[in-house]
Design an enzyme around this catalytic site. Sequence first.
Site, mmCIF file in Angstrom:
data_model
loop_
_atom_site.group_PDB
_atom_site.id
_atom_site.type_symbol
_atom_site.label_atom_id
_atom_site.label_comp_id
_atom_site.label_asym_id
_atom_site.label_seq_id
_atom_site.Cartn_x
_atom_site.Cartn_y
_atom_site.Cartn_z
ATOM 1 N N GLY A 149 13.907 -3.679 16.606
ATOM 2 C CA GLY A 149 13.426 -3.038 15.723
ATOM 3 C C GLY A 149 12.704 -3.754 14.353
ATOM 4 O O GLY A 149 13.288 -4.728 14.138
ATOM 5 N N CYS A 150 11.991 -3.237 13.781
ATOM 6 C CA CYS A 150 11.772 -3.882 12.418
ATOM 7 C C CYS A 150 12.425 -4.143 11.141
ATOM 8 O O CYS A 150 12.709 -5.291 10.940
ATOM 9 C CB CYS A 150 10.252 -3.280 11.929
ATOM 10 S SG CYS A 150 10.579 -1.646 11.529
ATOM 11 N N TYR A 151 13.137 -2.895 11.057
ATOM 12 C CA TYR A 151 14.218 -3.481 10.167
ATOM 13 C C TYR A 151 15.516 -4.197 10.388
ATOM 14 O O TYR A 151 15.762 -5.005 9.809
ATOM 15 C CB TYR A 151 14.754 -2.164 9.628
ATOM 16 C CG TYR A 151 14.283 -1.029 8.776
ATOM 17 C CD1 TYR A 151 13.697 -1.540 7.653
ATOM 18 C CD2 TYR A 151 13.792 0.266 9.152
ATOM 19 C CE1 TYR A 151 12.961 -0.753 6.747
ATOM 20 C CE2 TYR A 151 13.089 1.196 8.401
ATOM 21 C CZ TYR A 151 12.647 0.777 7.083
ATOM 22 O OH TYR A 151 11.893 1.472 6.333
ATOM 23 N N THR A 153 14.870 -6.496 12.586
ATOM 24 C CA THR A 153 14.648 -7.881 12.497
ATOM 25 C C THR A 153 14.741 -8.521 11.298
ATOM 26 O O THR A 153 15.061 -9.953 11.102
ATOM 27 C CB THR A 153 13.174 -7.909 13.192
ATOM 28 O OG1 THR A 153 13.044 -7.501 14.287
ATOM 29 C CG2 THR A 153 12.297 -9.474 12.991
ATOM 30 N N SER A 154 14.446 -7.803 10.272
ATOM 31 C CA SER A 154 14.445 -8.443 8.821
ATOM 32 C C SER A 154 15.975 -8.663 8.249
ATOM 33 O O SER A 154 16.122 -9.657 7.301
ATOM 34 C CB SER A 154 13.578 -7.447 7.789
ATOM 35 O OG SER A 154 14.544 -6.219 7.802
#
Length: 340
Positions: A149-151, A153-154
Amino acid sequence: MPKLNVLVAGSTGYIGIQLIKLLIKHKNVYIKYLCGNSSVGKNIVTFEKSLNLKKLPKIVKYNKSFLKNVDLIFTALPNGEAQTISNDLLKHNVLIDLAADFRLNNASSYLKWYKQKHKSISNIRKSIYSLPEITGNKIKKFNIIGCPGCYPTSVLLPLIPLIKNNLIKVDNIILDSKSGYSGAGRSVHKKYKNKNLYESLSAYGVGFHRHNSEIEQELNNYTKKKLTFTFTPHLTPMFRGILSTIYVDLKKGANIKKLRKTLNDHYIKKSFIKVLKINSLISTNDVINTNNCHISICETKYKNKAIILSSIDNLIKGGAGQAIQNMNIRFDFKETKGLK
């Protein structure tokens, strides 16, 4: 080298559109099918005007007979639908899922966090969760690849090397993440119609956002101690981008310089990760429309604490770009191909 025949399922969402924009520039890809449900019969230009000069197929309803004619399937669908497609896969097919269907290692966790039974339990064991800079060539053995997911990943990119090297405590990590509203998909305007998306900042999923599950799963791979963290996501009045602010307590003997050196050493040969100088103040503006992640280690007034800043484009490094990066590794293309 012959081109991969590709099917994109879920081609009209924000992630699907971004995926197509990147794929048409990739010299080893031929888009054979674009699939959708409510958009059947339409041209993709209906949803993205910048694609009007490209010869792309009309949107059709997915049919498993298509799998005979493609090498690779990208699924950017609502959670649960890639599971059904995975049950149709032929031996020569590779599936890369941009949703959550193959992010979690067991069906019970999926049921707990996504409130639906997994429809392809046998394929969970045949899949791999792939954050490219961490997973690397391991994905070459798998035909089902779950993209993070995007979160996650960060936050995983900066945290995994630090936890792996025993530099930070794992019992009180604070994750504060802010995302552009595109991360919630095209339905965001209906879902948050009373939030005034363009002029306000909104917290959501407090304490129980679904991405907690994969963050915990992946960080637990690198520590034997009990892991506790608090993750709070926010929607911001911008279309794309994520900035995560991570608060950590340092282990004895660790300091800001060690944290920065560890991250720099880990990612020095990774094209998309840039570890900035200590105390650099980073912005989503610096990573928008790229597959890059910028990381900065910042000192605080307390010597035993640190603040880590991490920024990505949620639609690219947190979505379509990372999926193509996984494709490049899986098919032995140059990892940066189509992404620079």
